[in-house]
Design a protein around this motif. Structure first.
Motif, PDB file in Angstrom:
ATOM      1  N   VAL A 182      47.956  74.892  26.495  1.00 28.93           N
ATOM      2  CA  VAL A 182      49.109  74.944  25.598  1.00 28.93           C
ATOM      3  C   VAL A 182      48.607  75.453  24.249  1.00 28.93           C
ATOM      4  N   PHE A 235      45.826  70.611  29.783  1.00 28.46           N
ATOM      5  CA  PHE A 235      46.173  69.580  30.747  1.00 28.46           C
ATOM      6  C   PHE A 235      45.333  69.757  32.000  1.00 28.46           C
ATOM      7  N   SER A 261      51.849  71.915  16.604  1.00 28.62           N
ATOM      8  CA  SER A 261      52.855  71.660  17.640  1.00 28.62           C
ATOM      9  C   SER A 261      52.212  71.559  19.018  1.00 28.62           C
ATOM     10  N   VAL A 287      51.075  68.080  19.416  1.00 30.32           N
ATOM     11  CA  VAL A 287      52.194  67.183  19.716  1.00 30.32           C
ATOM     12  C   VAL A 287      52.517  67.262  21.205  1.00 30.32           C
ATOM     13  N   VAL A 288      52.597  68.468  21.716  1.00 34.76           N
ATOM     14  CA  VAL A 288      52.927  68.652  23.135  1.00 34.76           C
ATOM     15  C   VAL A 288      51.863  68.007  24.017  1.00 34.76           C
ATOM     16  N   PHE A 295      51.251  61.112  27.225  1.00 35.63           N
ATOM     17  CA  PHE A 295      52.122  59.928  27.238  1.00 35.63           C
ATOM     18  C   PHE A 295      52.958  59.906  28.522  1.00 35.63           C
ATOM     19  N   THR A 320      52.160  64.216  23.839  1.00 37.08           N
ATOM     20  CA  THR A 320      53.381  63.762  24.504  1.00 37.08           C
ATOM     21  C   THR A 320      53.263  63.923  26.016  1.00 37.08           C
ATOM     22  N   GLY A 321      52.613  64.993  26.440  1.00 34.64           N
ATOM     23  CA  GLY A 321      52.373  65.170  27.873  1.00 34.64           C
ATOM     24  C   GLY A 321      51.505  64.049  28.427  1.00 34.64           C
ATOM     25  N   ILE A 365      53.363  77.909  22.437  1.00 34.12           N
ATOM     26  CA  ILE A 365      54.381  77.007  21.875  1.00 34.12           C
ATOM     27  C   ILE A 365      54.931  77.514  20.553  1.00 34.12           C
ATOM     28  N   LEU A 398      49.187  59.328  19.737  1.00 37.62           N
ATOM     29  CA  LEU A 398      50.618  59.526  19.966  1.00 37.62           C
ATOM     30  C   LEU A 398      51.426  58.589  19.082  1.00 37.62           C
TER      31      LEU A 398
END
Lengths: 292, 292, 292, 292
Positions: free
Chosen positions: D135, D121, D166, D169-170, D176, D173-174, D160, D245
């Protein structure tokens, strides 16, 4: 019958002449008197106030722009509620809120008057051709008394039952369905146009196969041609009906995401200056968003 | 004509018999052989592979579940692309992606073969009654060669033009419009039901006035009755078509909020175990959300 | 100062004690008298009517449930408008409509009274800890006169300018932003849970990196744990604020699709019986829709 | 450690220097060689192919634009999969699909290689300042081996768990959640601006009370000023991440209406020619729709 007709806008002025033609004795009232004068020549009496119109009639028909206009005409001192004789019928044809319709039903009952909600489907052209669809709610006997009037102005009358406000629910929901057709055609047409498909050919396929209904023809032509004239139903009225629908839906605890989407289209249209356009011009927002 | 027919699912098995009845010489192929055997009695030859079916024909028709199934049948070694004679026509009736249709057009052109996209509108009942609507895209001469086949299976053929994938755009967009009708009827019905209006009476008004199209009758009855059987088009296929539409829309840079809304309905339906339901059962989500 | 405090619900009863502690002379009024009695012990005078409370004060603070409750207290005969001395200030802390705030500003001006809109951010726990954020709109001098009161109940006061209703716009918009956080966390958490990611670990990443704000911690914990107690702000109040926001947005011709989405969540929650739940429990709709 | 770094775009070229500074021996590869040359001066070796870079290292880091670019680099003949030594680790930092991440995990396992998904991020400024958030997903021992690398480029590493995808995914989603902040701020700012509230004052209230997170500051300033430069993350990349996503959500059967809304914003932005703008410029669509 002796009939009072209040409200001579786009719809009212197209409906009222058919009642005179059918032999009824008409008193008319409109806030702007000039519109009433056009009917005088045809034999109508011009009333000076709503109460003057409704004072000595079998039926008073109201066809006004919104809740506010109708409330004024009915509830003002010396208005319809005060003037209408016992047992005479108030036929409310305007597209109004379900809650005002309920309040009117109560008010008239208390005065020993009758109340029928009879909103109509159809644009001004249909009104001029006496081709409206009437949706009538109220006590069966009262609806029957009014049936000659409905027959004079429409091609078909649907009776929804004893509960007058149900007719308003049906009207608002029907208008909602029309807006979903406009929006769906707009999105679809944006896609086919950007994919190189001729929108008229596309529309011909639709209306020649599964989507034969008049509503797809009428609005489909506007959307395919990206031309929204003549203006049959102005944008702010579209937003008003949408707002009444969403209010009824919220009161009944029913989420309606498509109605929200259409709401945003109307708000966007007004924000962008499309105040005088036909409500179908919300299609232009889909076109703009797609870069067309 | 000598015709190969590949894919005997719900739709294919209802369509193929009409071709035999019309006097065409049919070779059929289906992954699950038992389905093909039902046609053997009627005079079809069972082919052992797609290539075996397509090897000596004027036209090969494909009616398969999705892009993947069609790609396998066409592009596998010894598949349709390898087997189909020069100048023979591949008629693709499946609802597939615009991009695969474009790729097929290119592939067949390179081989000196013909390609016509001819997706159909209509549920299995319509297919069984030879009442489909065919939307044909491709070179005019090729479409004309196939017209006897289209006439045998449908009630009307629309020619969309030279660009074959345009027919797929029209098909996907038409399916999108159907889903907007289902969703709109679902939201509307939730509201009228919670407002105390009989949903059948409501539907009668709709289909007796502005919404006379078959699509409102067919789905309106399902939605009003809250009964979604028999299953004509399964939920996952609904999601698939919606996905293909959204992919075409994204590629063409066209935002389609109503398609997104329907997307979420399909995803929700699958998440809640409605995998084997008819796609119209997305209406139940509106009912649930309204506490019905 | 001599202060009247009207409205002792969840928020009011947590705020008022801080004013007594700060040395102000307090008269309190609540429709249900028992709530006022708890403050009597601490030194407040219990007023029998809103007018009785506001008759002899420097400032009257209103903290009521909605527009309707506030209108009654202010506009009833012998209410705040009639009783408040010239030059005294009405500080309206309730979350009310922008249009009512505008009307209050006008009404008080006509009477020679002062009006400050000072809605607050913070749940009852924050009110109890005197940690609210106050957003004050109105003439600078009037705000300054009230500053000791704001200091007693909050951790920070933001002055938005001369136009009092602007403070209400800010409050409604701030609440809207909170609802977008709840909804976004709900959708995100549904996805990570179904993808096998621990929602607490996910939340730790969020609040340890880009989403460090208190609002993500507070609501993130509720959403991750799928537990929405204690109830700080009831569902119907969430819907009310959303409705006021959408009304302000429609009046200003601003489409707000995210607000519509949240609207549907609240309506769905109420339709499904979650009337007494905290507004953050709209997250459950995302969970349900995902089959969780 | 001996490290290969593949992909020197906006992010990669800001990250790689920190690895050299931390004392690691770096081989770099970029499709456009000129970008690699800038690192040569700092001590990196320029590899001529991905396989050349990854042939003799402890760790290969990939930071590429999308699934397609990464697939090419990994799966091409002589690519990373062929070249990477047994027990060496592939650290995938790109924002890629969950399904590709799963496939990579499988492919490397079959070759006796290690795979860690470690998306980050932070915008390019954060990368340049070694302030990224990492992550990491994958076997604990493998993540530990890479920790010195993560420490060199970021301010914090979140582990994670064992399942590498996974982490993807994080990440998706972050991202998003960031887009929901942008969209929410856009709608909110459109309303406050049209209500006469200064957007900077509004932002100050937000970031001084409940919305203190960096993400509200960074994007809030852009939105309030209606200026979206410098371009940290281009619009098409925003759409790409949104698409990934939605694909992950559909696969997991999770409806995400907010993600759909943002999807339409990106598509609209691209349709209107905002291809080179920062993704936060989707806010302009809310402004336009409101007539600003």
């Amino acid at each position: 019958m002796k009939v009072a007709f209040l409200g001579l806008g786009n719809m009212g002025s197209a409906i009222a002449p058919h009642l005179i033609e059918a032999g009824h004795q008409l008193a008319v009232y409109n806030r702007t008197r000039s519109k009433a004068e056009q009917l005088e020549a045809a034999g109508a009496r011009i009333a000076s106030t709503p109460g003057d119109a409704a004072g000595d009639v079998d039926v008073v028909i109201t066809m006004l722009a919104d809740d506010h206009a109708l409330e004024e005409v009915v509830y003002a001192e010396g208005g319809v509620l005060d003037a209408l004789p016992r047992d005479a019928v108030h036929v409310s044809m305007s597209t109004i809120s379900v809650s005002l319709s309920r309040r009117l039903a109560d008010s008239h009952r208390e005065r020993g008057q009758r109340y029928v909600a009879a909103p109509v489907f159809g644009r001004p052209e249909a009104a001029a051709a006496a081709k409206l669809f009437v949706v009538a709610g109220g006590p069966a006997a009262d609806i029957e008394r009014c049936r000659p009037l409905f027959d004079a102005i429409g091609q078909k009358t649907f009776v929804i039952g004893d509960d007058a406000p149900s007719a308003n629910v049906v009207k608002l929901t029907g208008n909602f369905l029309i807006t979903t057709v406009i929006e769906a055609l707009a999105e679809a047409t944006a896609l086919v146009r950007k994919s190189g498909v001729n929108p008229d050919a596309f529309l011909e396929i639709l209306t020649g196969s599964l989507f034969t209904a008049p509503v797809y023809r009428t609005y489909g032509q506007m959307v395919a041609a990206d031309r929204f004239e003549p203006v049959g139903f102005r944008m702010p009225l579209g937003l008003k009906d949408n707002r009444l629908l969403l209010a009824a839906a919220e009161e009944a605890s029913v989420p309606m995401p498509m109605a929200n989407l259409v709401h945003d289209r109307f708000v966007t249209a007004l924000a962008q200056g499309m105040t005088d356009a036909d409500w179908a011009a919300i299609a232009r927002i889909s076109f703009k968003n797609a870069g067309l």
